[in-house]
Design an enzyme around this catalytic site. Sequence first.
Site: not given
Length: 353
Positions: A84, A245, A248
């Site tokens: 990601s 979060d 990231h």
Amino acid sequence: MPGAQASRARVARRIATAAAYGGGGIGLLGVGVAGVLLTESRLAIRAIGLLEGDPPRADGVYGEAFADPADTRPPVRLLFLGDSTAAGLGVLRGHETPGALLACGLASVAERRVRLHNVAASGARSCDLAGQVRRALAFRPELAVIMVGANDVTRRSPASQAVGLLADAVATLRGAGCEVVVGTCPDLGTIKPVRPPLRWVARRVSRQLAAAQTIAVVEAGGRTVSLGSLLGPEFAARPEMFAADRYHPSAQGYATAAMALLPSLCAALEVWPEETGRSGPVQGDAVLPVAVAAAAAAGQSGTEVVAVGPDGGRRWAQLRHRLRLGLPGAGASPEPEAASANSHPGAGDAGAT
């Protein structure tokens, strides 16, 4: 060589050797230690949470403003693979993803258009790279960027297996005539929800994997850039570098990581300008045995390692601290001309990057 660095070099070489000879059982943590930390890791994953939605799509052509109108060459074909962080989870707009930032940055240096294809996926591990490479080869890439490793740590993948699969991906791309730059496993020990002793173990394991990745990638014909800074000390001190979060990167965080990668991408395509004001190597630049260079790079964010010597780099590598150029401003980073239907197959589960 400091004791910690020497130890990291030995462990990295052992992991890389096991990967080369098919050993799949060497892990980064003993079973007992992993069991003790399991509860804490679950609590950390719960605290991190999950970003909803997929990363924004960013495939397309960048750099029309930088290209010479008389240049009739097709765009440079840039490929992104991995997890990601390669896909850009954590930002809202396509031009904020690392792929778009680097496509625009590469276009500005090369003064040539760049076509970006991104096959990275949230939650991906090294075992997913083979499928990504198969899809990516249809685009006939000239330059590939791989960012992977964090999920191999958090999901306790066997280290030698993960490193071997990364080496296979690099070798396949190099065999197709594609230059490869790998952003190695980031330092997971500075994520806010992760507390001691898990934080200390996460840092140690992350750096060991990053060093082993470097050995394998360099020996497969690619080059690496240490991405300890992606989740490292600068991020620990500046919360704006993280997305909601706290795991990231944010748009600002991805821009910082992209600036560390851009010089190596340009160097791989031989378009990096001579670094003005340098009468010789930057302090810390050196030609070292591959394992020693890998261990040093794992502890120095933004450091490039590339093979040197007639043996293809199986024994010697150059450790480089390249000067960084600022990325083009948001106003100079156009949205892509066209988007690909193959972008980002979906988000991963909690705790996946």
